[in-house]
Scaffold this motif. Structure first.
Motif, PDB file in Angstrom:
ATOM      1  N   SER A 133       0.887  -1.182   0.126  1.00  0.00           N
ATOM      2  CA  SER A 133      -0.147  -0.095   0.135  1.00  0.00           C
ATOM      3  C   SER A 133       0.927   1.224  -0.022  1.00  0.00           C
ATOM      4  O   SER A 133       2.050   1.303   0.126  1.00  0.00           O
ATOM      5  N   PHE A 134       0.306   2.538  -0.348  1.00  0.00           N
ATOM      6  CA  PHE A 134       0.946   3.778  -0.281  1.00  0.00           C
ATOM      7  C   PHE A 134       0.498   4.369   0.979  1.00  0.00           C
ATOM      8  O   PHE A 134      -0.261   5.208   0.943  1.00  0.00           O
ATOM      9  N   ASN A 135       1.475   4.246   2.178  1.00  0.00           N
ATOM     10  CA  ASN A 135       1.056   4.857   3.328  1.00  0.00           C
ATOM     11  C   ASN A 135       2.267   5.826   3.777  1.00  0.00           C
ATOM     12  O   ASN A 135       1.874   6.719   4.613  1.00  0.00           O
ATOM     13  N   VAL A 136       3.523   5.725   3.210  1.00  0.00           N
ATOM     14  CA  VAL A 136       4.433   6.696   3.332  1.00  0.00           C
ATOM     15  C   VAL A 136       5.249   6.795   2.246  1.00  0.00           C
ATOM     16  O   VAL A 136       5.492   5.920   1.308  1.00  0.00           O
ATOM     17  N   PRO A 137       6.007   7.937   2.067  1.00  0.00           N
ATOM     18  CA  PRO A 137       6.784   8.361   0.870  1.00  0.00           C
ATOM     19  C   PRO A 137       7.510   7.412   0.409  1.00  0.00           C
ATOM     20  O   PRO A 137       7.858   7.083  -0.747  1.00  0.00           O
ATOM     21  N   SER A 138       8.276   6.285   1.212  1.00  0.00           N
ATOM     22  CA  SER A 138       9.077   5.600   0.974  1.00  0.00           C
ATOM     23  C   SER A 138       8.803   4.195   0.318  1.00  0.00           C
ATOM     24  O   SER A 138       9.176   3.345  -0.299  1.00  0.00           O
ATOM     25  N   ASP A 139       7.094   4.079   0.240  1.00  0.00           N
ATOM     26  CA  ASP A 139       6.489   3.258  -0.222  1.00  0.00           C
ATOM     27  C   ASP A 139       6.783   3.218  -1.989  1.00  0.00           C
ATOM     28  O   ASP A 139       6.603   2.319  -2.522  1.00  0.00           O
ATOM     29  N   LEU A 140       7.072   4.367  -2.398  1.00  0.00           N
ATOM     30  CA  LEU A 140       7.272   4.501  -3.996  1.00  0.00           C
ATOM     31  C   LEU A 140       8.730   3.908  -4.321  1.00  0.00           C
ATOM     32  O   LEU A 140       9.411   4.003  -3.523  1.00  0.00           O
ATOM     33  N   PRO A 141       8.570   3.833  -5.606  1.00  0.00           N
ATOM     34  CA  PRO A 141       9.929   3.044  -6.235  1.00  0.00           C
ATOM     35  C   PRO A 141      11.030   4.177  -6.099  1.00  0.00           C
ATOM     36  O   PRO A 141      12.233   3.660  -6.644  1.00  0.00           O
ATOM     37  N   VAL A 142      10.720   5.363  -6.220  1.00  0.00           N
ATOM     38  CA  VAL A 142      11.596   6.490  -6.114  1.00  0.00           C
ATOM     39  C   VAL A 142      11.870   7.163  -4.921  1.00  0.00           C
ATOM     40  O   VAL A 142      10.879   7.546  -4.509  1.00  0.00           O
ATOM     41  N   PRO A 143      12.990   7.688  -4.552  1.00  0.00           N
ATOM     42  CA  PRO A 143      13.128   8.373  -3.182  1.00  0.00           C
ATOM     43  C   PRO A 143      12.778   9.947  -3.691  1.00  0.00           C
ATOM     44  O   PRO A 143      12.695  10.258  -4.894  1.00  0.00           O
ATOM     45  N   ILE A 187     -12.180  16.029  -7.669  1.00  0.00           N
ATOM     46  CA  ILE A 187     -12.476  17.195  -7.950  1.00  0.00           C
ATOM     47  C   ILE A 187     -13.724  17.371  -8.854  1.00  0.00           C
ATOM     48  O   ILE A 187     -13.849  16.218  -9.616  1.00  0.00           O
ATOM     49  N   ALA A 188     -14.367  18.496  -9.323  1.00  0.00           N
ATOM     50  CA  ALA A 188     -15.573  18.477 -10.176  1.00  0.00           C
ATOM     51  C   ALA A 188     -14.878  18.072 -11.721  1.00  0.00           C
ATOM     52  O   ALA A 188     -13.903  18.780 -12.247  1.00  0.00           O
ATOM     53  N   GLY A 189     -15.542  16.831 -11.981  1.00  0.00           N
ATOM     54  CA  GLY A 189     -15.130  16.404 -13.219  1.00  0.00           C
ATOM     55  C   GLY A 189     -13.691  15.656 -13.543  1.00  0.00           C
ATOM     56  O   GLY A 189     -13.176  15.548 -14.509  1.00  0.00           O
ATOM     57  N   GLY A 190     -12.880  15.207 -12.270  1.00  0.00           N
ATOM     58  CA  GLY A 190     -11.729  14.442 -12.481  1.00  0.00           C
ATOM     59  C   GLY A 190     -11.097  14.299 -11.046  1.00  0.00           C
ATOM     60  O   GLY A 190     -11.812  14.070 -10.025  1.00  0.00           O
ATOM     61  N   TRP A 191      -9.764  14.291 -11.169  1.00  0.00           N
ATOM     62  CA  TRP A 191      -8.993  14.093 -10.061  1.00  0.00           C
ATOM     63  C   TRP A 191      -7.910  15.189  -9.505  1.00  0.00           C
ATOM     64  O   TRP A 191      -7.211  15.539 -10.801  1.00  0.00           O
ATOM     65  N   HIS A 192      -7.498  15.358  -8.731  1.00  0.00           N
ATOM     66  CA  HIS A 192      -6.280  16.352  -8.023  1.00  0.00           C
ATOM     67  C   HIS A 192      -5.377  15.716  -7.284  1.00  0.00           C
ATOM     68  O   HIS A 192      -5.546  14.805  -6.538  1.00  0.00           O
ATOM     69  N   VAL A 193      -4.125  15.913  -7.598  1.00  0.00           N
ATOM     70  CA  VAL A 193      -3.036  15.575  -6.857  1.00  0.00           C
ATOM     71  C   VAL A 193      -2.102  16.737  -6.669  1.00  0.00           C
ATOM     72  O   VAL A 193      -1.801  17.525  -7.556  1.00  0.00           O
ATOM     73  N   THR A 194      -1.565  16.732  -5.281  1.00  0.00           N
ATOM     74  CA  THR A 194      -0.635  17.718  -4.999  1.00  0.00           C
ATOM     75  C   THR A 194       0.573  17.108  -4.319  1.00  0.00           C
ATOM     76  O   THR A 194       0.176  16.379  -3.430  1.00  0.00           O
ATOM     77  N   ASP A 195       1.585  17.062  -4.839  1.00  0.00           N
ATOM     78  CA  ASP A 195       2.719  16.409  -4.213  1.00  0.00           C
ATOM     79  C   ASP A 195       3.840  17.697  -3.814  1.00  0.00           C
ATOM     80  O   ASP A 195       4.124  18.613  -4.270  1.00  0.00           O
ATOM     81  N   VAL A 196       4.684  17.249  -2.851  1.00  0.00           N
ATOM     82  CA  VAL A 196       5.753  18.095  -2.712  1.00  0.00           C
ATOM     83  C   VAL A 196       7.190  17.198  -2.675  1.00  0.00           C
ATOM     84  O   VAL A 196       7.048  16.016  -2.015  1.00  0.00           O
ATOM     85  N   TRP A 197       8.096  17.392  -3.444  1.00  0.00           N
ATOM     86  CA  TRP A 197       9.361  16.741  -3.574  1.00  0.00           C
ATOM     87  C   TRP A 197      10.558  17.418  -3.185  1.00  0.00           C
ATOM     88  O   TRP A 197      10.462  18.596  -3.139  1.00  0.00           O
ATOM     89  N   GLU A 198      11.386  16.763  -3.013  1.00  0.00           N
ATOM     90  CA  GLU A 198      12.759  17.116  -2.477  1.00  0.00           C
ATOM     91  C   GLU A 198      13.333  18.208  -3.333  1.00  0.00           C
ATOM     92  O   GLU A 198      14.094  18.962  -3.125  1.00  0.00           O
ATOM     93  N   LEU A 208       9.884  12.060  -2.329  1.00  0.00           N
ATOM     94  CA  LEU A 208       8.747  12.462  -2.131  1.00  0.00           C
ATOM     95  C   LEU A 208       8.580  12.859  -0.926  1.00  0.00           C
ATOM     96  O   LEU A 208       8.884  11.956   0.171  1.00  0.00           O
ATOM     97  N   ILE A 209       8.032  14.060  -0.402  1.00  0.00           N
ATOM     98  CA  ILE A 209       7.978  14.702   1.008  1.00  0.00           C
ATOM     99  C   ILE A 209       6.501  14.481   1.484  1.00  0.00           C
ATOM    100  O   ILE A 209       6.239  14.076   2.579  1.00  0.00           O
ATOM    101  N   SER A 210       5.307  14.913   0.547  1.00  0.00           N
ATOM    102  CA  SER A 210       4.120  14.726   1.076  1.00  0.00           C
ATOM    103  C   SER A 210       3.506  14.312  -0.286  1.00  0.00           C
ATOM    104  O   SER A 210       3.730  14.801  -1.659  1.00  0.00           O
ATOM    105  N   HIS A 211       2.067  13.928  -0.358  1.00  0.00           N
ATOM    106  CA  HIS A 211       1.253  13.732  -1.375  1.00  0.00           C
ATOM    107  C   HIS A 211      -0.232  13.686  -0.581  1.00  0.00           C
ATOM    108  O   HIS A 211      -0.469  13.166   0.356  1.00  0.00           O
ATOM    109  N   VAL A 212      -1.028  14.497  -1.584  1.00  0.00           N
ATOM    110  CA  VAL A 212      -2.576  14.413  -1.287  1.00  0.00           C
ATOM    111  C   VAL A 212      -3.105  14.393  -2.430  1.00  0.00           C
ATOM    112  O   VAL A 212      -2.824  14.780  -3.496  1.00  0.00           O
ATOM    113  N   ALA A 213      -4.329  13.610  -2.883  1.00  0.00           N
ATOM    114  CA  ALA A 213      -5.048  13.188  -3.672  1.00  0.00           C
ATOM    115  C   ALA A 213      -6.556  13.170  -3.626  1.00  0.00           C
ATOM    116  O   ALA A 213      -6.752  12.502  -2.280  1.00  0.00           O
ATOM    117  N   GLY A 214      -7.240  13.631  -4.435  1.00  0.00           N
ATOM    118  CA  GLY A 214      -8.836  13.592  -4.179  1.00  0.00           C
ATOM    119  C   GLY A 214      -9.453  13.930  -5.319  1.00  0.00           C
ATOM    120  O   GLY A 214      -9.169  14.538  -6.324  1.00  0.00           O
TER     121      GLY A 214
END
Length: 97
Positions: free
Chosen positions: A30-40, A50-61, A42-48
């Motif tokens: 599952s994707f519960n912490v940034p280190s779950d991704l195959p590349v180092p 929106i009207a007519g689609g999907w939104h993602v905001t990431d913060v990368w180092e 990622l600081i934070s991730h939020v997704a959800g």
């Protein structure tokens, strides 16, 4: 400097997002912490939804970390039918967590 990356993806669904995440992290994980991704980097991730689609905001180092991630991500998004949409990208003046 941390990099903020914002995607607003018209027509994308939660099912597509979930399929992309499953492909990113691998079977049985599952994707519960940034280190779950195959590349180092990622600081934070939020997704959800929106009207007519999907939104993602990431913060990368760094830009380099984000670039490495996009090399892995883009084929996965294409595979689940999420269109390539250029993100809004900007440097973070301040990040508090």
């Amino acid at each position: 400097m941390a990099l903020v990356v914002v995607f607003d993806i018209p027509g994308a669904t939660q099912a597509q997002y979930d399929a992309a995440i499953a492909a990113l992290v691998g079977p049985g994980k599952s994707f519960n912490v940034p280190s779950d991704l195959p590349v180092p980097g990622l600081i934070s991730h939020v997704a959800g939804p929106i009207a007519g689609g999907w939104h993602v905001t990431d913060v990368w180092e760094s830009q380099a970390a984000f670039n490495a991630f996009t090399a892995v991500l883009m084929p996965i998004l294409a595979g689940v039918g999420i269109p390539a949409v250029p993100p809004k990208v900007f440097g973070a003046h301040k990040y508090v967590h």
